[in-house]
Motif scaffolding. Structure first.
Motif, PDB file in Angstrom:
ATOM      1  N   UNK A 167      74.853  21.671  86.773  1.00  0.00           N
ATOM      2  CA  UNK A 167      73.787  20.717  86.510  1.00  0.00           C
ATOM      3  C   UNK A 167      72.939  21.254  85.357  1.00  0.00           C
ATOM      4  N   UNK A 168      72.746  20.432  84.325  1.00  0.00           N
ATOM      5  CA  UNK A 168      72.014  20.879  83.142  1.00  0.00           C
ATOM      6  C   UNK A 168      70.712  20.102  82.951  1.00  0.00           C
ATOM      7  N   UNK A 169      70.488  19.109  83.800  1.00  0.00           N
ATOM      8  CA  UNK A 169      69.319  18.241  83.681  1.00  0.00           C
ATOM      9  C   UNK A 169      69.173  17.534  85.016  1.00  0.00           C
ATOM     10  N   UNK A 170      67.973  17.053  85.333  1.00  0.00           N
ATOM     11  CA  UNK A 170      67.809  16.347  86.603  1.00  0.00           C
ATOM     12  C   UNK A 170      68.719  15.125  86.691  1.00  0.00           C
ATOM     13  N   UNK A 171      69.168  14.621  85.545  1.00  0.00           N
ATOM     14  CA  UNK A 171      70.004  13.419  85.532  1.00  0.00           C
ATOM     15  C   UNK A 171      71.449  13.669  85.107  1.00  0.00           C
ATOM     16  N   UNK A 172      71.836  14.939  84.868  1.00  0.00           N
ATOM     17  CA  UNK A 172      73.191  15.187  84.369  1.00  0.00           C
ATOM     18  C   UNK A 172      73.845  16.415  85.015  1.00  0.00           C
ATOM     19  N   UNK A 173      75.111  16.245  85.393  1.00  0.00           N
ATOM     20  CA  UNK A 173      76.017  17.331  85.753  1.00  0.00           C
ATOM     21  C   UNK A 173      77.180  17.247  84.783  1.00  0.00           C
ATOM     22  N   UNK A 174      77.605  18.371  84.231  1.00  0.00           N
ATOM     23  CA  UNK A 174      78.687  18.344  83.247  1.00  0.00           C
ATOM     24  C   UNK A 174      79.864  19.194  83.699  1.00  0.00           C
ATOM     25  N   UNK A 175      81.029  18.872  83.142  1.00  0.00           N
ATOM     26  CA  UNK A 175      82.217  19.716  83.298  1.00  0.00           C
ATOM     27  C   UNK A 175      82.207  20.735  82.173  1.00  0.00           C
ATOM     28  N   UNK A 176      82.209  22.002  82.516  1.00  0.00           N
ATOM     29  CA  UNK A 176      82.085  23.056  81.506  1.00  0.00           C
ATOM     30  C   UNK A 176      83.213  23.023  80.479  1.00  0.00           C
ATOM     31  N   UNK A 177      84.437  22.757  80.935  1.00  0.00           N
ATOM     32  CA  UNK A 177      85.535  22.823  79.980  1.00  0.00           C
ATOM     33  C   UNK A 177      85.644  21.570  79.102  1.00  0.00           C
ATOM     34  N   UNK A 178      84.736  20.598  79.300  1.00  0.00           N
ATOM     35  CA  UNK A 178      84.731  19.405  78.437  1.00  0.00           C
ATOM     36  C   UNK A 178      83.666  19.503  77.338  1.00  0.00           C
ATOM     37  N   UNK A 205      74.068  22.521  70.665  1.00  0.00           N
ATOM     38  CA  UNK A 205      73.138  22.699  69.555  1.00  0.00           C
ATOM     39  C   UNK A 205      71.714  22.621  70.086  1.00  0.00           C
ATOM     40  N   UNK A 206      71.007  23.740  70.001  1.00  0.00           N
ATOM     41  CA  UNK A 206      69.658  23.853  70.553  1.00  0.00           C
ATOM     42  C   UNK A 206      69.683  23.483  72.034  1.00  0.00           C
ATOM     43  N   UNK A 207      69.063  22.388  72.388  1.00  0.00           N
ATOM     44  CA  UNK A 207      69.014  21.996  73.806  1.00  0.00           C
ATOM     45  C   UNK A 207      69.826  20.733  74.062  1.00  0.00           C
ATOM     46  N   UNK A 208      70.921  20.613  73.327  1.00  0.00           N
ATOM     47  CA  UNK A 208      71.758  19.426  73.477  1.00  0.00           C
ATOM     48  C   UNK A 208      73.233  19.810  73.564  1.00  0.00           C
ATOM     49  N   UNK A 209      73.927  19.131  74.467  1.00  0.00           N
ATOM     50  CA  UNK A 209      75.358  19.358  74.674  1.00  0.00           C
ATOM     51  C   UNK A 209      76.108  18.116  74.233  1.00  0.00           C
ATOM     52  N   UNK A 210      77.219  18.315  73.548  1.00  0.00           N
ATOM     53  CA  UNK A 210      78.048  17.189  73.132  1.00  0.00           C
ATOM     54  C   UNK A 210      79.341  17.175  73.951  1.00  0.00           C
ATOM     55  N   UNK A 211      79.587  16.042  74.628  1.00  0.00           N
ATOM     56  CA  UNK A 211      80.821  15.848  75.397  1.00  0.00           C
ATOM     57  C   UNK A 211      81.351  14.451  75.099  1.00  0.00           C
ATOM     58  N   UNK A 212      82.527  14.361  74.519  1.00  0.00           N
ATOM     59  CA  UNK A 212      83.187  13.076  74.244  1.00  0.00           C
ATOM     60  C   UNK A 212      82.250  12.114  73.510  1.00  0.00           C
ATOM     61  N   UNK A 213      81.488  12.643  72.555  1.00  0.00           N
ATOM     62  CA  UNK A 213      80.601  11.806  71.766  1.00  0.00           C
ATOM     63  C   UNK A 213      79.254  11.512  72.400  1.00  0.00           C
ATOM     64  N   UNK A 214      79.044  11.973  73.627  1.00  0.00           N
ATOM     65  CA  UNK A 214      77.782  11.776  74.333  1.00  0.00           C
ATOM     66  C   UNK A 214      76.902  13.007  74.150  1.00  0.00           C
ATOM     67  N   UNK A 215      75.638  12.800  73.781  1.00  0.00           N
ATOM     68  CA  UNK A 215      74.686  13.893  73.654  1.00  0.00           C
ATOM     69  C   UNK A 215      73.898  13.995  74.954  1.00  0.00           C
ATOM     70  N   UNK A 216      73.982  15.146  75.609  1.00  0.00           N
ATOM     71  CA  UNK A 216      73.361  15.366  76.920  1.00  0.00           C
ATOM     72  C   UNK A 216      72.279  16.430  76.778  1.00  0.00           C
ATOM     73  N   UNK A 217      71.051  16.119  77.188  1.00  0.00           N
ATOM     74  CA  UNK A 217      69.966  17.097  77.054  1.00  0.00           C
ATOM     75  C   UNK A 217      70.059  18.196  78.111  1.00  0.00           C
ATOM     76  N   UNK A 218      69.570  19.369  77.768  1.00  0.00           N
ATOM     77  CA  UNK A 218      69.465  20.481  78.714  1.00  0.00           C
ATOM     78  C   UNK A 218      68.012  20.546  79.180  1.00  0.00           C
ATOM     79  N   UNK A 219      67.772  20.354  80.461  1.00  0.00           N
ATOM     80  CA  UNK A 219      66.417  20.370  80.987  1.00  0.00           C
ATOM     81  C   UNK A 219      65.860  21.779  81.091  1.00  0.00           C
TER      82      UNK A 219
END
Length: 242
Positions: free
Chosen positions: A196-207, A212-226
């Motif tokens: 879990x990287x944010x109150x609203x997001x859980x990610x698959x590590x290998x995806x 970049x800074x506090x943002x994760x890119x997965x399949x074109x989606x930018x996911x914030x790190x809380x």
């Protein structure tokens, strides 16, 4: 040996009786009582449950369907008012079959049988240590959607987004919506593969494609790190660096 148990029944009174009986037996520990069979199934899939007291006639998911999906990941004692399911249930390797109303002496005999069998297996079978001293990794989960119970391969999951009353599971091919909460989903998914990287997001590590800074890119989606999850996330990422 303490057996960790869950009780599953759509009747609160039946759950009260099972809970009371469990409290009287020193080698039983009630982890959860629930009227929600889907919730119980996810707990069994996550591992660590030794014994399930399972009703047969339940909405959404019957006890027989539960047994077929769970595929023997625990020990089961069926609790039901209907005797006609006994033969089919034994074909699914249940430990015992208790007819309601359940007498305590019959209950005790059933749980003692489970404990004795588990003690024998402990003696006969060697302990196999996995890298993190966990049970063998699961490779799929089941979630309830609007019209069905859907099997999802963990390797297909890109990320999970929590919304107000439901969550969206984004896979390689589709978006699956289910009435579930993020905390329960986080507990169900295997550690080390999902975080879990944010109150609203859980990610698959290998995806993860990039960070970049506090943002994760997965399949074109930018996911914030809380902020709450930042330290744990980067600690895990640094541990995977070579």
């Amino acid at each position: 040996m303490i057996l960790k148990c869950i009780a599953v029944d759509d009747e609160p009174l039946a759950l009260d009786i099972i809970e009371d009986y469990i409290a009287k037996v020193p080698f039983l520990e009630l982890v959860k009582r629930t009227e929600n069979a889907i919730e119980a199934l996810q707990m069994v899939q996550a591992g660590g449950i030794d014994l399930v007291f399972l009703d047969i006639q339940m909405p959404d998911l019957t006890g027989i369907q539960f047994l077929k999906i769970a595929s023997g990941k625990s020990n089961y004692i069926l609790t039901t008012a209907y005797s006609q399911y006994a033969l089919e249930s034994y074909d699914l390797n249940v430990s015992d079959y208790l007819l309601k109303p359940i007498a305590f002496d019959r209950f005790y005999k059933a749980v003692e049988k489970v404990r004795n069998q588990m003690q024998k297996e402990e003696v006969v079978l060697p302990v196999v240590e996995t890298p993190q001293n966990t049970v063998a990794a699961q490779d799929f989960i089941f979630v309830k959607t609007e019209h069905k119970i859907q099997k999802i391969q963990l390797d297909d999951i890109l990320y999970i987004e929590g919304l107000k009353d439901y969550i969206s599971i984004f896979t390689k091919n589709e978006r699956i919506i289910t009435l579930q909460n993020m905390k329960k989903m986080e507990e169900t998914l295997p550690k080390g593969e999902f975080i879990r990287v944010h109150k609203s997001y859980i990610i698959s590590l290998d995806k993860i494609e990039s960070i970049e800074r506090s943002r994760i890119s997965i399949a074109g989606k930018i996911i914030p790190i809380g902020d709450t999850y930042r330290d744990e996330f980067f600690k895990l990422i640094e541990g995977k660096n070579v």
